[in-house]
Design a protein around this motif. Structure first.
Motif, PDB file in Angstrom:
ATOM      1  N   LEU A   3       0.844  -1.203   0.000  1.00  0.00           N
ATOM      2  CA  LEU A   3       0.000   0.000   0.000  1.00  0.00           C
ATOM      3  C   LEU A   3       0.873   1.244   0.000  1.00  0.00           C
ATOM      4  O   LEU A   3       0.992   1.956   0.991  1.00  0.00           O
ATOM      5  CB  LEU A   3      -0.917  -0.015   1.229  1.00  0.00           C
ATOM      6  CG  LEU A   3      -1.875  -1.212   1.319  1.00  0.00           C
ATOM      7  CD1 LEU A   3      -2.566  -1.245   2.673  1.00  0.00           C
ATOM      8  CD2 LEU A   3      -2.902  -1.153   0.184  1.00  0.00           C
ATOM      9  N   ASP A  21       2.050   4.763  -2.304  1.00  0.00           N
ATOM     10  CA  ASP A  21       1.841   5.704  -3.399  1.00  0.00           C
ATOM     11  C   ASP A  21       3.142   6.483  -3.559  1.00  0.00           C
ATOM     12  O   ASP A  21       3.359   7.506  -2.915  1.00  0.00           O
ATOM     13  CB  ASP A  21       0.681   6.653  -3.049  1.00  0.00           C
ATOM     14  CG  ASP A  21      -0.320   6.797  -4.173  1.00  0.00           C
ATOM     15  OD1 ASP A  21      -0.041   6.285  -5.262  1.00  0.00           O
ATOM     16  OD2 ASP A  21      -1.368   7.423  -3.959  1.00  0.00           O
ATOM     17  N   ASP A  71      -3.365   8.542  -2.591  1.00  0.00           N
ATOM     18  CA  ASP A  71      -4.678   7.915  -2.494  1.00  0.00           C
ATOM     19  C   ASP A  71      -5.053   7.808  -1.023  1.00  0.00           C
ATOM     20  O   ASP A  71      -4.404   7.100  -0.260  1.00  0.00           O
ATOM     21  CB  ASP A  71      -4.641   6.531  -3.144  1.00  0.00           C
ATOM     22  CG  ASP A  71      -5.992   5.850  -3.166  1.00  0.00           C
ATOM     23  OD1 ASP A  71      -6.473   5.479  -2.070  1.00  0.00           O
ATOM     24  OD2 ASP A  71      -6.554   5.684  -4.254  1.00  0.00           O
ATOM     25  N   LEU A  72      -6.098   8.514  -0.599  1.00  0.00           N
ATOM     26  CA  LEU A  72      -6.446   8.585   0.812  1.00  0.00           C
ATOM     27  C   LEU A  72      -6.898   7.236   1.364  1.00  0.00           C
ATOM     28  O   LEU A  72      -6.488   6.834   2.462  1.00  0.00           O
ATOM     29  CB  LEU A  72      -7.538   9.633   1.038  1.00  0.00           C
ATOM     30  CG  LEU A  72      -7.958   9.846   2.500  1.00  0.00           C
ATOM     31  CD1 LEU A  72      -6.772  10.269   3.357  1.00  0.00           C
ATOM     32  CD2 LEU A  72      -9.069  10.873   2.578  1.00  0.00           C
ATOM     33  N   ASP A  73      -7.709   6.516   0.612  1.00  0.00           N
ATOM     34  CA  ASP A  73      -8.171   5.213   1.092  1.00  0.00           C
ATOM     35  C   ASP A  73      -6.998   4.263   1.288  1.00  0.00           C
ATOM     36  O   ASP A  73      -6.929   3.526   2.278  1.00  0.00           O
ATOM     37  CB  ASP A  73      -9.175   4.608   0.108  1.00  0.00           C
ATOM     38  CG  ASP A  73     -10.509   5.339   0.114  1.00  0.00           C
ATOM     39  OD1 ASP A  73     -10.814   6.012   1.125  1.00  0.00           O
ATOM     40  OD2 ASP A  73     -11.245   5.248  -0.894  1.00  0.00           O
ATOM     41  N   MET A  74      -6.060   4.288   0.343  1.00  0.00           N
ATOM     42  CA  MET A  74      -4.881   3.441   0.464  1.00  0.00           C
ATOM     43  C   MET A  74      -4.051   3.849   1.684  1.00  0.00           C
ATOM     44  O   MET A  74      -3.580   3.000   2.454  1.00  0.00           O
ATOM     45  CB  MET A  74      -4.022   3.523  -0.810  1.00  0.00           C
ATOM     46  CG  MET A  74      -2.774   2.646  -0.762  1.00  0.00           C
ATOM     47  SD  MET A  74      -1.682   2.890  -2.189  1.00  0.00           S
ATOM     48  CE  MET A  74      -2.732   2.290  -3.508  1.00  0.00           C
ATOM     49  N   LEU A 131      -5.017   5.420   4.456  1.00  0.00           N
ATOM     50  CA  LEU A 131      -5.675   5.078   5.712  1.00  0.00           C
ATOM     51  C   LEU A 131      -5.636   3.574   5.966  1.00  0.00           C
ATOM     52  O   LEU A 131      -5.505   3.126   7.111  1.00  0.00           O
ATOM     53  CB  LEU A 131      -7.118   5.583   5.698  1.00  0.00           C
ATOM     54  CG  LEU A 131      -7.267   7.112   5.696  1.00  0.00           C
ATOM     55  CD1 LEU A 131      -8.740   7.498   5.599  1.00  0.00           C
ATOM     56  CD2 LEU A 131      -6.618   7.743   6.921  1.00  0.00           C
ATOM     57  N   ARG A 132      -5.723   2.784   4.904  1.00  0.00           N
ATOM     58  CA  ARG A 132      -5.571   1.330   5.037  1.00  0.00           C
ATOM     59  C   ARG A 132      -4.166   1.003   5.525  1.00  0.00           C
ATOM     60  O   ARG A 132      -3.971   0.117   6.360  1.00  0.00           O
ATOM     61  CB  ARG A 132      -5.848   0.667   3.686  1.00  0.00           C
ATOM     62  CG  ARG A 132      -5.574  -0.825   3.617  1.00  0.00           C
ATOM     63  CD  ARG A 132      -6.577  -1.639   4.361  1.00  0.00           C
ATOM     64  NE  ARG A 132      -6.364  -3.069   4.156  1.00  0.00           N
ATOM     65  CZ  ARG A 132      -6.833  -4.017   4.953  1.00  0.00           C
ATOM     66  NH1 ARG A 132      -7.569  -3.696   6.005  1.00  0.00           N
ATOM     67  NH2 ARG A 132      -6.591  -5.291   4.696  1.00  0.00           N
ATOM     68  N   ARG A 133      -3.193   1.759   5.017  1.00  0.00           N
ATOM     69  CA  ARG A 133      -1.801   1.573   5.445  1.00  0.00           C
ATOM     70  C   ARG A 133      -1.653   1.820   6.949  1.00  0.00           C
ATOM     71  O   ARG A 133      -0.981   1.076   7.659  1.00  0.00           O
ATOM     72  CB  ARG A 133      -0.904   2.545   4.661  1.00  0.00           C
ATOM     73  CG  ARG A 133       0.583   2.366   4.909  1.00  0.00           C
ATOM     74  CD  ARG A 133       1.037   1.067   4.258  1.00  0.00           C
ATOM     75  NE  ARG A 133       2.450   0.841   4.440  1.00  0.00           N
ATOM     76  CZ  ARG A 133       3.012   0.435   5.574  1.00  0.00           C
ATOM     77  NH1 ARG A 133       2.286   0.246   6.635  1.00  0.00           N
ATOM     78  NH2 ARG A 133       4.311   0.202   5.637  1.00  0.00           N
ATOM     79  N   ARG A 182      -4.079   1.603   9.134  1.00  0.00           N
ATOM     80  CA  ARG A 182      -4.842   0.589   9.872  1.00  0.00           C
ATOM     81  C   ARG A 182      -4.031  -0.685  10.033  1.00  0.00           C
ATOM     82  O   ARG A 182      -4.022  -1.285  11.114  1.00  0.00           O
ATOM     83  CB  ARG A 182      -6.167   0.309   9.140  1.00  0.00           C
ATOM     84  CG  ARG A 182      -7.040  -0.695   9.883  1.00  0.00           C
ATOM     85  CD  ARG A 182      -8.519  -0.434   9.687  1.00  0.00           C
ATOM     86  NE  ARG A 182      -9.360  -1.452  10.291  1.00  0.00           N
ATOM     87  CZ  ARG A 182      -9.598  -1.569  11.588  1.00  0.00           C
ATOM     88  NH1 ARG A 182      -9.038  -0.737  12.429  1.00  0.00           N
ATOM     89  NH2 ARG A 182     -10.385  -2.513  12.060  1.00  0.00           N
TER      90      ARG A 182
END
Length: 305
Positions: free
Chosen positions: A107, A109, A118-121, A123-125, A127
Motif C-alpha cells: 500500500l 503511493d 490515495d487517501l483510502d490506500m 488510511l488502510r496503510r 490501519r
C-alpha cells in the motif's frame, strides 16, 4: 525437537513472507512452537497478490526443527485476533514471544505529497501498520504477561535515530507515520510489561531481500548481487533470516530486559550477539545508510558487513 527455545511458544503476526517468514523459521530452528498468521492461504489469496502462503511458512518452520502452526487471521479484525489468542491459550497455556510484523508494504503511493496520495490506500496503510499492531497487543499481552520473561518485538523500518533524522519522502507520509509510530508503541508496551518481567522493543531489519524486493530487481537469493548494477547500495542488503536471528538472540538472552523500550536493528544486534546472515556476513544497514548512502558517498560496504 531441541534447541534453546524448545518449549517456548511464539506468535509471529504477519508470517506469510519477508521478515515475518524469516523470523518464524529462525524461531523454529531454535526449537520454538510458532503460530504464524497471515491472510494468504493455499485456498485464498489476499489483496497483496503474492503467491507465498502461511502453510508454506509453517512447513518451513517444521523443516527447521520447530513446530509450525498456520492460522489465517486478519489482524485488523479484533474478533479474529481474540479467537487466535484464545486458541493459543487453550493449546499451549502460555505465550512467550510476540512478533508484530504487520505492515501492508503493497500500500504505497510512491513519490507523491500527502495531498496527492490515495487517501483510502493511505488510511488502510495506517490501519494495518498501526491499528493492527495495537489490536494484536491488546489481545495477546494479557497472556504473555502472565509469566516473567515475555518478549514483544515490533517490526518497523528504520531505527528511531534514522527516522528522526530522515523523512522517507519517496514512500510518503502514511508510510513514514506508521513506521515511526511503532517505536512509540514498543516504548508503551515495554513500560507496561516491565512490572510483569516482560520486555518490548522495536526492531528494524536493514534493506531486506524479501520475495517482493528480489522480484522487483529480477533476481533470486542465489544471484542477488546481480541487482547491484541497477542499485549499487543494494550491496548492504540482508536476507530475512538475519532479522530472524536477531529475534532469536533476544528471545534467548537471560538479560534481554536491558533492551526494554529500545529501538534496535538487526545489524546492531549482530555486533552484540555475534550472529551472522546466511552468507556469514554481518551487514549493518542503518549505520551504512547514515554514513554512506545519506552522505552521498559511492556504494561500498567495506566496514559495514
Amino acid at each position: 525437537m531441541s534447541g534453546p527455545l524448545h518449549g517456548a511458544v511464539a506468535l509471529v503476526a504477519g508470517a506469510t513472507r519477508g521478515a515475518g517468514r524469516g523470523i518464524a523459521v529462525e524461531l523454529g530452528a531454535a526449537g520454538a512452537t510458532v503460530y504464524g498468521t497471515g491472510r494468504t492461504t493455499r485456498r485464498q489469496r489476499s489483496d497483496y497478490r503474492r503467491p507465498e502462503t502461511i502453510e508454506e511458512t509453517a512447513e518451513l518452520v517444521c523443516a527447521a526443527g520447530g513446530t509450525g502452526i498456520a492460522v489465517q487471521v486478519d489482524h485488523t479484525v479484533p474478533e479474529q485476533v481474540r479467537d487466535l489468542v484464545r486458541r493459543i491459550e487453550s493449546e499451549q497455556g502460555k505465550l512467550d514471544v510476540l512478533v508484530n510484523d504487520l505492515g501492508g508494504e503493497h500500500l504505497l503511493d510512491w513519490h507523491k505529497p500527502i495531498w496527492q496520495q490515495d487517501l483510502d490506500m493511505g488510511l488502510r496503510r495506517l490501519r494495518i501498520g498501526i491499528e493492527a499492531h495495537m489490536i494484536t497487543a491488546h489481545h495477546a499481552l494479557g497472556l504473555l504477561s502472565r509469566r516473567p520473561g515475555g518478549l514483544v518485538v515490533e517490526l518497523t523500518d528504520g531505527t528511531a535515530e534514522h527516522n528522526e533524522r530522515h523523512y522517507r519522502g519517496e514512500l510518503g507520509a502514511f508510510f513514514d507515520v506508521a513506521k515511526v509510530a511503532l517505536h512509540r508503541l514498543a516504548r508503551a508496551e515495554g513500560e507496561e510489561l516491565a512490572p510483569h518481567g516482560g520486555t518490548a522493543v522495536s526492531l528494524s531489519p536493514g534493506w531486506l531481500r524479501s520475495e517482493l524486493m528480489l522480484d522487483f530487481y529480477g533476481v533470486t537469493e542465489e544471484n542477488w548481487r546481480d541487482a547491484l548494477a541497477a542499485e549499487p547500495h543494494f550491496c548492504i542488503s540482508e536476507s530475512p533470516h538475519y532479522v530472524g536471528r536477531a529475534v532469536v538472540a533476544l528471545a534467548t538472552d537471560p538479560q534481554v530486559a536491558r533492551w526494554n523500550t529500545r529501538s534496535l536493528s538487526s545489524g546492531q544486534l549482530a555486533g552484540v550477539y555475534g550472529f551472522t546472515d546466511v552468507d556469514g556476513s554481518q551487514p549493518d544497514c542503518w549505520r551504512y545508510a547514515l554514513e554512506v548512502r545519506d552522505a552521498g558517498k559511492p556504494a561500498d560496504p567495506t566496514g559495514y558487513r
